[in-house]
Design an enzyme around this catalytic site. Structure first.
Site, PDB file in Angstrom:
ATOM      1  N   MET A 137      12.658 -44.367  27.518  1.00 53.08           N
ATOM      2  CA  MET A 137      13.653 -44.038  26.491  1.00 53.08           C
ATOM      3  C   MET A 137      12.999 -43.577  25.185  1.00 53.08           C
ATOM      4  O   MET A 137      13.379 -44.021  24.100  1.00 53.08           O
ATOM      5  CB  MET A 137      14.558 -45.244  26.243  1.00 53.08           C
ATOM      6  CG  MET A 137      15.194 -45.801  27.498  1.00 53.08           C
ATOM      7  SD  MET A 137      16.070 -44.539  28.446  1.00 53.08           S
ATOM      8  CE  MET A 137      17.663 -44.637  27.661  1.00 53.08           C
ATOM      9  N   ARG A 138      12.014 -42.727  25.307  1.00 56.08           N
ATOM     10  CA  ARG A 138      11.340 -42.189  24.123  1.00 56.08           C
ATOM     11  C   ARG A 138      11.308 -40.677  24.193  1.00 56.08           C
ATOM     12  O   ARG A 138      11.230 -40.113  25.290  1.00 56.08           O
ATOM     13  CB  ARG A 138       9.899 -42.702  24.032  1.00 56.08           C
ATOM     14  CG  ARG A 138       9.787 -44.182  23.920  1.00 56.08           C
ATOM     15  CD  ARG A 138      10.207 -44.660  22.553  1.00 56.08           C
ATOM     16  NE  ARG A 138      10.122 -46.115  22.478  1.00 56.08           N
ATOM     17  CZ  ARG A 138      10.431 -46.810  21.384  1.00 56.08           C
ATOM     18  NH1 ARG A 138      10.832 -46.208  20.284  1.00 56.08           N
ATOM     19  NH2 ARG A 138      10.354 -48.115  21.391  1.00 56.08           N
ATOM     20  N   ASN A 145      11.266 -35.639  34.629  1.00 52.19           N
ATOM     21  CA  ASN A 145      12.218 -36.637  34.124  1.00 52.19           C
ATOM     22  C   ASN A 145      13.407 -36.685  35.068  1.00 52.19           C
ATOM     23  O   ASN A 145      13.742 -35.694  35.707  1.00 52.19           O
ATOM     24  CB  ASN A 145      12.692 -36.234  32.718  1.00 52.19           C
ATOM     25  CG  ASN A 145      13.631 -37.273  32.122  1.00 52.19           C
ATOM     26  OD1 ASN A 145      13.415 -38.480  32.277  1.00 52.19           O
ATOM     27  ND2 ASN A 145      14.679 -36.832  31.455  1.00 52.19           N
ATOM     28  N   HIS A 162      17.430 -37.476  34.868  1.00 47.88           N
ATOM     29  CA  HIS A 162      18.472 -37.619  33.849  1.00 47.88           C
ATOM     30  C   HIS A 162      19.812 -37.879  34.535  1.00 47.88           C
ATOM     31  O   HIS A 162      20.189 -37.144  35.455  1.00 47.88           O
ATOM     32  CB  HIS A 162      18.546 -36.345  33.001  1.00 47.88           C
ATOM     33  CG  HIS A 162      19.586 -36.462  31.949  1.00 47.88           C
ATOM     34  ND1 HIS A 162      19.407 -37.210  30.808  1.00 47.88           N
ATOM     35  CD2 HIS A 162      20.852 -35.980  31.879  1.00 47.88           C
ATOM     36  CE1 HIS A 162      20.499 -37.170  30.076  1.00 47.88           C
ATOM     37  NE2 HIS A 162      21.392 -36.426  30.706  1.00 47.88           N
ATOM     38  N   ASP A 197      10.341 -30.138  28.924  1.00 47.62           N
ATOM     39  CA  ASP A 197       9.836 -29.182  27.944  1.00 47.62           C
ATOM     40  C   ASP A 197      10.070 -29.742  26.548  1.00 47.62           C
ATOM     41  O   ASP A 197      10.374 -30.933  26.400  1.00 47.62           O
ATOM     42  CB  ASP A 197      10.448 -27.782  28.144  1.00 47.62           C
ATOM     43  CG  ASP A 197      11.909 -27.712  27.724  1.00 47.62           C
ATOM     44  OD1 ASP A 197      12.450 -28.736  27.240  1.00 47.62           O
ATOM     45  OD2 ASP A 197      12.503 -26.633  27.871  1.00 47.62           O
ATOM     46  N   GLU A 198       9.998 -28.884  25.548  1.00 49.24           N
ATOM     47  CA  GLU A 198       9.990 -29.417  24.184  1.00 49.24           C
ATOM     48  C   GLU A 198      11.373 -29.705  23.620  1.00 49.24           C
ATOM     49  O   GLU A 198      11.509 -30.151  22.483  1.00 49.24           O
ATOM     50  CB  GLU A 198       9.175 -28.478  23.294  1.00 49.24           C
ATOM     51  CG  GLU A 198       7.706 -28.574  23.686  1.00 49.24           C
ATOM     52  CD  GLU A 198       6.814 -27.486  23.135  1.00 49.24           C
ATOM     53  OE1 GLU A 198       7.333 -26.606  22.434  1.00 49.24           O
ATOM     54  OE2 GLU A 198       5.607 -27.536  23.427  1.00 49.24           O
ATOM     55  N   GLY A 199      12.397 -29.484  24.379  1.00 52.07           N
ATOM     56  CA  GLY A 199      13.738 -29.846  23.939  1.00 52.07           C
ATOM     57  C   GLY A 199      14.159 -31.177  24.549  1.00 52.07           C
ATOM     58  O   GLY A 199      13.396 -31.820  25.283  1.00 52.07           O
ATOM     59  N   ASP A 239      15.957 -32.888  27.234  1.00 48.60           N
ATOM     60  CA  ASP A 239      16.544 -32.699  28.570  1.00 48.60           C
ATOM     61  C   ASP A 239      16.867 -31.233  28.848  1.00 48.60           C
ATOM     62  O   ASP A 239      17.891 -30.918  29.468  1.00 48.60           O
ATOM     63  CB  ASP A 239      17.816 -33.571  28.734  1.00 48.60           C
ATOM     64  CG  ASP A 239      17.513 -35.050  28.536  1.00 48.60           C
ATOM     65  OD1 ASP A 239      16.458 -35.506  28.993  1.00 48.60           O
ATOM     66  OD2 ASP A 239      18.332 -35.741  27.896  1.00 48.60           O
ATOM     67  N   GLU A 299      19.957 -41.325  42.518  1.00 51.62           N
ATOM     68  CA  GLU A 299      18.690 -41.153  41.788  1.00 51.62           C
ATOM     69  C   GLU A 299      17.508 -41.572  42.664  1.00 51.62           C
ATOM     70  O   GLU A 299      16.471 -40.908  42.708  1.00 51.62           O
ATOM     71  CB  GLU A 299      18.681 -41.993  40.506  1.00 51.62           C
ATOM     72  CG  GLU A 299      19.616 -41.491  39.416  1.00 51.62           C
ATOM     73  CD  GLU A 299      19.390 -42.188  38.085  1.00 51.62           C
ATOM     74  OE1 GLU A 299      18.245 -42.500  37.756  1.00 51.62           O
ATOM     75  OE2 GLU A 299      20.385 -42.419  37.362  1.00 51.62           O
TER      76      GLU A 299
END
Ligand code: GRF
Length: 273
Positions: free
Chosen positions: A134-135, A155, A157, A189-191, A193, A222
């Site tokens: 959660m970071r 990740n 989600h 990536d840098e955004g 999700d 999942e």
């Protein structure tokens, strides 16, 4: 990273770690083409650490709160090669409008990430799997692992992206009144999700469901998906394609001929959970 060799996977957790458990179980069954070489958490009370210990996987903690909350002069200096301003120009996660405060937050985050990277690198992971971590991960962390055009951070989600990014995928799906919820496994990536999607599956939200019912159904999926995505990565069955204009967005394409059958299996399962 590709071919038949088992991928060396690092798994990052913050909480109960049921996804980690599912991966550990698959590994124990010999059904995972990855070896979980290290588990790390951002807090010492993450139950995922206990799960790792029970499975004999090395488990480490980097107390993010220490880095995010201690007086700055109690933290180590930022290594000279890290250009905070350049990272700030690229990052899309910290939205604090006050530049000085944003840079301080980024500095703290990067220091925590440096400690984490130092631990992870001892285990030479091919891939880093966020599993309920959660970071936010900064461009510093991403750049460290995504070298030579390879995307090495995954990740999972709990929503059908790009709907409902952020921390509360199940709650947001339920509160919106969606008839279908979804799960997404994607590269980071840098955004927030926003990275290339590897796999998605949907599940029904039935009348009378509680948010907890929705969550349990989604979690059941999942557990199937994350292992399969790692297996696809290990077998070289995820191809990256650069999309055309206007977005030029990188897309991940599954090349496994069994993809359709696997998706049908997930979808059928979603109706039974
Ligand atoms: C999962 O719903 C995952 O999709 C999200 O965080 C949750 C983690 O659950 N990123 P667990 O710690 O694996 O039980």
């Amino acid at each position: 990273m590709e071919g038949d060799r088992a991928l060396r996977a690092a798994v990052l957790v913050s909480g109960s770690g049921t996804n980690l458990q599912a991966l550990l179980d698959r590994q124990a069954e010999g059904a995972l083409a990855a070896e979980i070489v290290v588990v790390a958490a951002d807090r010492s009370d993450a139950f995922g650490l206990v799960r790792a210990g029970q499975a004999g996987a090395p488990a480490h903690v980097v107390e993010y709160d220490h880095y995010l909350k201690s007086p700055l002069d109690e933290l180590p200096p930022l290594p000279a090669h890290i250009d905070l301003e350049a990272l700030d120009a690229r990052q899309r996660i910290l939205k604090t409008p006050d530049r000085a405060r944003r840079l301080e937050r980024l500095r703290r985050l990067v220091l925590a990430e440096k400690a984490l990277i130092d631990i992870l690198e001892e285990y030479r992971p091919d891939v880093v799997c966020l599993a309920g971590f959660m970071r936010l991960v900064s461009p510093h962390f991403i750049k460290h692992f995504n070298t030579e055009g390879r995307l090495r951070i995954l990740n999972i989600h709990p929503a059908l992206l790009p709907a409902f990014p952020g921390r509360h995928g199940y709650e947001d799906t339920f509160a919106y009144g969606c008839r279908w919820g979804g799960i997404t496994v994607h590269f980071v990536d840098e955004g927030e999700d926003t990275g290339p999607i590897i796999a998605q599956v949907v599940y029904p939200v039935w009348p009378g469901d509680s948010v907890d019912d929705v969550k349990q159904r989604g979690l059941g999926l999942e557990y199937l998906m994350y292992a399969q995505c790692l297996n696809w990565l290990a077998s070289g069955n995820i191809r990256l394609e650069k999309g055309g204009e206007p977005s030029g967005r990188i897309r991940a394409v599954i090349t496994d001929p069994r993809y359709r059958t696997i998706l049908e299996g997930w979808t059928a399962k979603s109706l039974t959970l």
